[in-house]
Design an enzyme around this catalytic site. Structure first.
Site, mmCIF file in Angstrom:
data_model
loop_
_atom_site.group_PDB
_atom_site.id
_atom_site.type_symbol
_atom_site.label_atom_id
_atom_site.label_comp_id
_atom_site.label_asym_id
_atom_site.label_seq_id
_atom_site.Cartn_x
_atom_site.Cartn_y
_atom_site.Cartn_z
ATOM 1 N N LYS A 203 0.967 -1.180 -0.011
ATOM 2 C CA LYS A 203 -0.047 0.089 -0.107
ATOM 3 C C LYS A 203 1.026 1.225 0.143
ATOM 4 O O LYS A 203 1.793 1.588 0.852
ATOM 5 C CB LYS A 203 -0.871 0.004 1.155
ATOM 6 C CG LYS A 203 -2.018 1.072 1.331
ATOM 7 C CD LYS A 203 -2.710 1.097 2.470
ATOM 8 C CE LYS A 203 -3.829 2.226 2.365
ATOM 9 N NZ LYS A 203 -4.675 2.073 3.779
ATOM 10 N N ARG A 224 1.259 9.909 5.571
ATOM 11 C CA ARG A 224 1.381 8.527 6.370
ATOM 12 C C ARG A 224 2.768 8.056 5.800
ATOM 13 O O ARG A 224 2.799 6.748 5.515
ATOM 14 C CB ARG A 224 0.166 7.678 5.993
ATOM 15 C CG ARG A 224 -1.263 8.214 6.716
ATOM 16 C CD ARG A 224 -2.302 7.098 6.410
ATOM 17 N NE ARG A 224 -3.327 7.508 7.179
ATOM 18 C CZ ARG A 224 -4.672 7.968 6.452
ATOM 19 N NH1 ARG A 224 -4.766 8.199 5.383
ATOM 20 N NH2 ARG A 224 -5.610 8.258 7.396
ATOM 21 N N GLU A 240 7.210 -6.942 0.984
ATOM 22 C CA GLU A 240 6.190 -6.696 1.846
ATOM 23 C C GLU A 240 5.122 -7.767 1.576
ATOM 24 O O GLU A 240 4.429 -8.432 2.583
ATOM 25 C CB GLU A 240 5.398 -5.424 1.591
ATOM 26 C CG GLU A 240 6.273 -4.232 2.436
ATOM 27 C CD GLU A 240 5.928 -3.893 3.748
ATOM 28 O OE1 GLU A 240 5.685 -4.846 4.204
ATOM 29 O OE2 GLU A 240 6.537 -3.019 4.095
ATOM 30 N N LYS A 255 -2.131 -1.739 -3.548
ATOM 31 C CA LYS A 255 -2.994 -0.516 -3.578
ATOM 32 C C LYS A 255 -2.277 0.890 -3.542
ATOM 33 O O LYS A 255 -1.380 1.048 -2.698
ATOM 34 C CB LYS A 255 -3.843 -0.478 -2.271
ATOM 35 C CG LYS A 255 -4.659 0.858 -2.015
ATOM 36 C CD LYS A 255 -5.701 0.486 -0.863
ATOM 37 C CE LYS A 255 -6.631 1.985 -0.758
ATOM 38 N NZ LYS A 255 -7.306 1.616 0.460
ATOM 39 N N SER A 281 -9.831 5.864 -4.989
ATOM 40 C CA SER A 281 -10.712 6.975 -5.111
ATOM 41 C C SER A 281 -10.426 8.135 -6.293
ATOM 42 O O SER A 281 -11.297 8.293 -7.002
ATOM 43 C CB SER A 281 -11.099 7.604 -3.884
ATOM 44 O OG SER A 281 -9.913 7.892 -3.241
ATOM 45 N N TYR A 320 -15.264 1.004 -6.899
ATOM 46 C CA TYR A 320 -16.309 1.486 -6.759
ATOM 47 C C TYR A 320 -17.141 1.336 -7.876
ATOM 48 O O TYR A 320 -18.525 1.916 -7.800
ATOM 49 C CB TYR A 320 -16.038 3.209 -6.495
ATOM 50 C CG TYR A 320 -15.243 3.135 -5.359
ATOM 51 C CD1 TYR A 320 -15.810 3.179 -4.125
ATOM 52 C CD2 TYR A 320 -13.924 3.421 -5.551
ATOM 53 C CE1 TYR A 320 -14.946 3.205 -2.831
ATOM 54 C CE2 TYR A 320 -12.978 3.689 -4.340
ATOM 55 C CZ TYR A 320 -13.497 3.536 -3.128
ATOM 56 O OH TYR A 320 -12.643 3.775 -2.092
#
Length: 331
Positions: A203, A224, A240, A255, A281, A320
């Site tokens: 991510k 982050r 990872e 992601k 998004s 979505y």
């Protein structure tokens, strides 16, 4: 050209297999089917009607009732699953609403499971960012750093709360070191060995998360980057993923999807578990904005986007557009 000269015409003609829609369908290398799609959905505490999300046209924050209707529709369309995100009325420093059995996300899990049974895989985001007043994915030290190991303990509690609510699959998404192992151990130790883990393994700290911040009413100040991955790194992404597989992940995820299709391919080649990718998004919003301005063919762009993610190697795509795409591909 002299009358003795001859045109050299091709004997191998790849275009023959593109001549008709039926031929193109028959030899298509990549297929997007409803069962490969997962619909991310947001449920907000304390509302009676869905609330539109301005940065994601067509996407809403659901009430508990409208969430059940969306889940029932997803099941009818044959989608692979739904990924639930909860938006609480109140937040605190430890994200206690994510652990509370009466918290909005845990109640939503129970609602959806009761609505769809085993017709749909019910998944839940396992992270604290929607529930913390500082907006980070973990607990903070006194100097404001994210405390990896204290956060792991909170994730274990959250996993148990979601399992008790009836979830089929948890999605640890905070990018804490060791999160999959801790969640797997907690679930197994409490008799929830049947609950699967979809690990947000690679991510990235992406600029394309912007609209999601509105969708979950994020309280984040800053970024982050100390725990999400550097967008420059692909080898690290595979590392990872391999760590998460070793720790018991049932599915691993990359992601975002579109800016990281190369990582999706590398991951698919590196592991023998299913690979997911999240069409996030900002990727959604770009297509919707361009289509609204008449710059692109919206439906064609949706289908091409999802096909590209599958072609890169994703077995599962969170998007979505999942419900709409199921109808489009059915044509």
């Amino acid at each position: 050209m002299t009358e003795d000269s001859q045109l050299e015409v091709p004997t191998i003609r790849p275009r023959r297999l593109r001549r008709t829609p039926a031929l193109r369908r028959m030899v298509a290398e990549t297929h997007v089917v409803p069962s490969s799609l997962v619909l991310p959905v947001f449920v907000r505490e304390g509302i009676d009607e869905p609330r539109p999300i301005s940065t994601m046209p067509g996407v809403v924050q659901h009430s508990r009732d409208s969430l059940k209707r969306a889940a029932a529709e997803a099941a009818e369309l044959g989608l692979g699953g739904v990924m639930l995100f909860g938006i609480p009325e109140h937040k605190d420093a430890t994200g206690s609403g994510g652990i509370d059995p009466a918290g909005v996300l845990n109640l939503a899990i129970t609602d959806v499971v009761a609505e769809v049974g085993d017709q749909l895989t019910v998944m839940s985001d396992l992270c604290l960012d929607e529930f913390t007043d500082h907006g980070h994915c973990g607990l903070l030290t006194s100097d404001g750093e994210v405390d990896n190991d204290r956060t792991l303990a909170a994730y274990a509690e959250m996993a148990l709360a979601q399992a008790a609510a009836g979830v089929d699959m948890v999605g640890p998404s905070g990018m804490m070191d060791g999160q999959v192992a801790v969640v797997r151990q907690a679930l197994d130790g409490a008799g929830h060995s049947h609950v699967s883990v979809l690990a947000y393994s690679a991510k990235y700290a992406s600029a394309f998360f912007g609209p999601f911040r509105e969708a979950v009413d994020s309280s984040l100040v800053g970024d982050r980057r100390t725990y999400q991955q550097d967008p420059a790194n692909a080898v690290e992404g595979v590392r990872e993923v391999l760590l998460d597989v070793e720790q018991g992940a049932d599915i691993v995820m990359v992601k975002p999807a579109l800016s990281y299709l190369d990582v999706v391919r590398r991951v698919r080649d590196a592991v023998d578990v299913p690979v997911a990718a999240y069409n996030i998004s900002g990727e959604y919003a770009m297509v919707e904005a361009a289509a609204a301005n008449g710059w692109i063919d919206r439906e064609a762009a949706i289908l091409e986007t999802l096909t590209s993610i599958r072609r890169a190697g994703a077995d599962v795509v969170l998007t979505y557009w999942a419900s709409e795409a199921a109808r489009l591909f059915a044509r």
